[in-house]
Write an enzyme that holds these catalytic residues in place. Structure first.
Site, PDB file in Angstrom:
ATOM      1  N   THR A  25       5.710 -81.994 -57.925  1.00  0.00           N
ATOM      2  CA  THR A  25       6.796 -81.494 -59.050  1.00  0.00           C
ATOM      3  C   THR A  25       6.822 -82.184 -60.263  1.00  0.00           C
ATOM      4  OG1 THR A  25       8.424 -81.133 -57.186  1.00  0.00           O
ATOM      5  CG2 THR A  25       9.267 -81.083 -59.433  1.00  0.00           C
ATOM      6  N   SER A  70       2.869 -81.309 -51.912  1.00  0.00           N
ATOM      7  CA  SER A  70       2.808 -82.423 -50.971  1.00  0.00           C
ATOM      8  C   SER A  70       3.135 -82.210 -49.419  1.00  0.00           C
ATOM      9  CB  SER A  70       4.070 -83.402 -51.196  1.00  0.00           C
ATOM     10  OG  SER A  70       5.136 -83.053 -51.346  1.00  0.00           O
ATOM     11  N   THR A 101       6.937 -85.638 -53.690  1.00  0.00           N
ATOM     12  CA  THR A 101       7.858 -86.421 -53.116  1.00  0.00           C
ATOM     13  C   THR A 101       7.890 -86.370 -51.706  1.00  0.00           C
ATOM     14  OG1 THR A 101       9.746 -84.984 -53.279  1.00  0.00           O
ATOM     15  CG2 THR A 101       9.266 -86.825 -55.169  1.00  0.00           C
ATOM     16  N   ASP A 102       7.797 -85.057 -51.138  1.00  0.00           N
ATOM     17  CA  ASP A 102       8.085 -84.903 -49.551  1.00  0.00           C
ATOM     18  C   ASP A 102       7.375 -85.761 -48.861  1.00  0.00           C
ATOM     19  OD1 ASP A 102       9.928 -83.035 -50.367  1.00  0.00           O
ATOM     20  OD2 ASP A 102       8.823 -81.620 -50.108  1.00  0.00           O
ATOM     21  N   CYS A 290      17.261 -94.581 -36.479  1.00  0.00           N
ATOM     22  CA  CYS A 290      18.152 -95.129 -37.398  1.00  0.00           C
ATOM     23  C   CYS A 290      17.236 -95.491 -38.611  1.00  0.00           C
ATOM     24  CB  CYS A 290      18.825 -96.621 -36.957  1.00  0.00           C
ATOM     25  SG  CYS A 290      19.872 -96.180 -35.462  1.00  0.00           S
TER      26      CYS A 290
END
Length: 352
Positions: A25, A70, A101-102, A290
């Site tokens: 991006t 990505s 970023t992904d 988690c």
């Protein structure tokens, strides 16, 4: 496969940074002819980011000819990036990788294993909004990533590991994960503190930064085995589903996302399938669903069996770090004992 561009700065030649532009991006700019956002041409960077001209270090950009979203990143690119850094290692003091970023956390984790004995900064960055958008975060992320990459203390780089810089935070690459898709604070590191925070000044968290290694030589590892899968447990997961996943032809490694501190169902069919998989030589790596905390196998009855049959604890690894570490370990050796030894010990600060 790529071309290089020299950026004009006010450099005194004290530091040389290589920027590797893979896509994402960040690298989109507004095109007045088409009235749309198009891939950014770094040859026109003075028009889009004039601040770079005021930086006091050399900047060279290596841009991939075929830019990648990505979502299309594959292990082959991780290996190619490691090879490029290996080839250019003596020519540059640091490296900044512009990346979508992904899957950035996967790439950062993989590079931390592939670049053995790394003693220079490799900083990944990107943006939530393209550089051609008025409210973009691209400019601050990129400029600060460059400054961190070029930072030295007593003639040595302040950072000598693979990191992600995003939204004022410098995170250890194999401890980070993307947790936000619509805010600028896209990345978090629940189990390890930030290495630096950029405000009016860049404040480094020195006790947690990886130490510079004496008398070592960079070794670029280029073998990754992609025959791995993620098995995410959920209430109601069926025998049919688990059996089909564990029965994939050629499967060598499983990252099993368990509950809490490493707990899993105790139904007999599930235990039998885990046992059968391990007996066939499939390595199972236990990581928690988690975001924070760690796997403690054997603490509860629901994880005691996993400990007994040889499931490997992933401690406080992220799933991204576990997947790439499994690929790395399987690419290193075919011997089960050696694979498990690699998985159990920290290689690049990825686990406590």
């Amino acid at each position: 496969m790529y071309k290089t561009i020299k950026i004009k700065t006010k450099s005194s030649g004290n530091s040389r940074v290589l920027v590797i532009y893979t896509g994402g991006t960040l690298g989109m700019a507004y095109d007045h002819h088409s009235d749309s956002l198009v891939p950014f041409d770094f040859a026109q960077i003075p028009d889009n980011l004039p601040e770079m001209a005021r930086l006091d270090f050399d900047i060279t950009v290596l841009t991939f000819e075929n830019l990648l979203d990505s979502s299309n990143i594959k292990p082959a690119l991780w290996i190619r990036l490691a090879e490029i850094i290996g080839e250019k290692y003596q020519d540059y003091d640091s490296f900044v990788i512009i990346h979508g970023t992904d899957t950035m956390a996967y790439t950062a984790s993989a590079l931390s294993y592939l670049l053995e004995n790394l003693n220079k900064p490799v900083i990944l960055t990107g943006a939530q909004l393209p550089i051609g958008v008025a409210r973009t975060d691209a400019k601050e992320n990129f400029i600060t990533a460059l400054e961190i990459a070029a930072a030295k203390q007593n003639g040595r780089p302040v950072i000598s590991e693979v990191c992600i810089y995003f939204n004022s935070l410098l995170l250890r690459g194999n401890r980070a994960r993307k947790h936000e898709s619509v805010q600028f604070n896209a990345f978090e590191s629940e189990n390890y503190p930030p290495l630096a925070e950029a405000g009016v000044r860049i404040e480094y968290n020195y006790p947690f930064i990886g130490h510079f290694k004496q008398n070592v030589q960079l070794k670029v590892n280029t073998q990754l085995d992609e025959n791995v899968v993620i098995l995410k447990l959920f209430p109601g997961i069926s025998e049919k589903v688990v059996k089909s996943i564990l029965g994939i032809e050629g499967l060598r490694g499983v990252i099993m996302e368990t509950y809490g501190s490493g707990n899993a169902p105790t139904e007999q069919w599930f235990l039998d399938l885990i046992q059968q998989s391990i007996d066939k030589g499939i390595v199972i790596y236990n990581v928690s669903q988690c975001n924070g905390g760690r796997v403690i196998q054997g603490r509860y009855e629901t994880s005691h069996f996993l400990q007994e049959v040889g499931v490997v604890s992933g401690a406080d690894l992220t799933t991204e770090a576990a997947v790439t570490k499994m690929m790395y370990a399987l690419g290193k050796t075919d011997k089960l004992d050696e694979i498990k030894t690699i998985l159990k010990k920290p290689l690049a600060g990825e686990m406590s």
